[in-house]
Design a protein around this motif. Structure first.
Motif, short mmCIF file in Angstrom:
data_model
loop_
_atom_site.label_atom_id
_atom_site.label_comp_id
_atom_site.label_asym_id
_atom_site.label_seq_id
_atom_site.Cartn_x
_atom_site.Cartn_y
_atom_site.Cartn_z
N ALA A 50 7.00 -3.54 38.25
CA ALA A 50 7.97 -2.46 38.42
C ALA A 50 7.41 -1.36 39.31
O ALA A 50 8.15 -0.74 40.08
N GLU A 81 7.71 -2.37 42.96
CA GLU A 81 9.09 -2.17 43.40
C GLU A 81 9.38 -0.69 43.62
O GLU A 81 10.04 -0.31 44.60
N GLY A 123 10.61 -4.61 35.50
CA GLY A 123 10.02 -5.82 36.05
C GLY A 123 9.76 -6.85 34.96
O GLY A 123 10.51 -6.95 33.99
N VAL A 175 13.55 -8.25 39.76
CA VAL A 175 13.41 -6.89 39.22
C VAL A 175 14.79 -6.24 39.15
O VAL A 175 15.63 -6.47 40.01
N ARG A 208 6.10 -9.44 37.50
CA ARG A 208 6.89 -8.79 38.55
C ARG A 208 6.71 -7.29 38.34
O ARG A 208 7.25 -6.72 37.39
#
Length: 371
Positions: free
Chosen positions: A203, A206, A188, A275, A201
């Protein structure tokens, strides 16, 4: 060791010598014990040096050199229990009909009793064809250094007998699911979780989405299961995580589903376009299906068992993989689960039933003589 019945002393020595896969000295010590047992017998010994930090493999050969395809026996001598287990959590001992110890059920008990049967047939000169016995050091991690040896021996064999433990009440295995293993890495964008939260962002966020999607692939009706059992990530409690990772375990019943699920997992796409996802791995063991040839070999085993005095049955396709997957996928008739009966594989309750040793040994002896 004073609590062990003298008749089981040899097997007890095997259990006391701990041999987790990544402890090469212990695994090689097990190979030494096997080699010592056949010294002076009409059995040839070939030792294959280990690699990648793992232990050696050992091949025994006996029987007539008559140009026929061999009957092969396969056992692994590595276990999952760490060194020190027998001293503390799972001491070698007998309680009634149960023999406890690290790896006794999976699968030192089966390897030991099969070796005795192999020796019996070799000494008596009772085999109709060449016999090969392969002992491997790395089955518990997917046989990465010995798969080629397993497959080479399989191609030259008319049948393969695998001494993984028996199932529910002594049933043997005639089909296993295929196994896939994957590693997923997510990258990320890090940022301060307080002052710059919107710039990050995650990780881990995600990974959470991907894990739920992968677990959602499970379809019990088709025999497909997916599991995420290992994961990690992050840098610090106040940082939007840049990295995350997790592993995926896949089980399938047939080659087509294996190919489809492998493609799906290797092709994972990020939910967040900022990502990155990378996936490695694939099908580790192909499915082992009950072909007509496997069914025929099972009927031969049933007849031998009936002569010994017990009704041999097989179980439905099991989810666990073994080296039998490799040989069965080559079209070689393969019987698995021929080892010792008991329970508790990979746990601190692992035990074998002493009463199963004699009939299982006789069954393997009968198969080596009949095939």
């Amino acid at each position: 060791m004073s609590t062990i019945d003298p008749s089981l002393s040899a097997l007890s020595v095997w259990l006391a010598l701990e041999s987790p896969t990544h402890h090469a000295p212990g695994v090689n010590g097990m190979m030494d014990l096997v080699a010592a047992e056949v010294e002076g017998l009409p059995i040839a010994v070939e030792r294959i040096p280990g690699r990648d930090g793992l232990g050696d493999a050992l091949i025994l050969r006996a029987g007539p050199n008559n140009g026929e395809k061999a009957v092969a026996v396969m056992s692994h001598l590595d276990t999952v229990h760490p060194v020190g287990t027998s001293a503390k959590d799972l001491p070698v001992r007998i309680e009634g009909d149960r023999l406890y110890g690290p790896g006794v059920y999976d699968m030192k008990g089966g390897a030991w009793l099969a070796l005795q049967a192999f020796k019996d047939v070799a000494k008596a000169g009772a085999a109709k064809r060449p016999m090969v016995f392969l002992f491997t050091p790395d089955e518990e991690i997917g046989s990465p250094t010995t798969r080629s040896v397993i497959e080479d021996i399989g191609r030259l064999s008319t049948a393969v007998l695998v001494t993984e433990p028996a199932r529910e009440g002594g049933k043997i295995v005639t089909a296993r699911k295929g196994v896939g293993r994957f590693d997923v890495r997510i990258e990320g964008r890090p940022s301060h979780s307080g002052s710059r939260h919107a710039d990050g962002r995650s990780a881990i966020r995600e990974a959470a989405h991907q894990i739920l999607a992968i677990e959602g692939i499970t379809d019990y009706a088709r025999g497909i299961t997916t599991s995420v059992a290992l994961m990690g990530g992050g840098t610090a409690a106040n940082v939007i995580p840049q990295h995350a990772w997790f592993s995926v375990d896949l089980r399938v019943t047939n080659l087509a589903d294996g190919a489809a699920m492998e493609s799906l997992i290797l092709g994972l796409k990020p939910r967040d376009p900022d990502v990155k996802i990378s996936v490695s791995g694939g099908m580790n063991r192909p499915p082992y299906e009950k072909s007509p040839e496997v069914a025929g070999l099972f009927e031969t085993a049933r007849g031998i068992a009936a002569g010994i005095g017990f009704d041999l049955k097989d179980c439905p396709m099991t989810g666990g993989g073994s080296d039998g997957n490799f040989t069965a996928a080559l079209g070689v008739p393969t019987l698995d689960g021929l080892g010792i009966d008991g329970d508790g594989a990979h746990t601190l309750n692992e035990h074998a039933l002493i009463s199963s040793i004699a009939p299982r040994r006789a069954l393997i002896k009968g198969l080596l003589e009949a095939i």
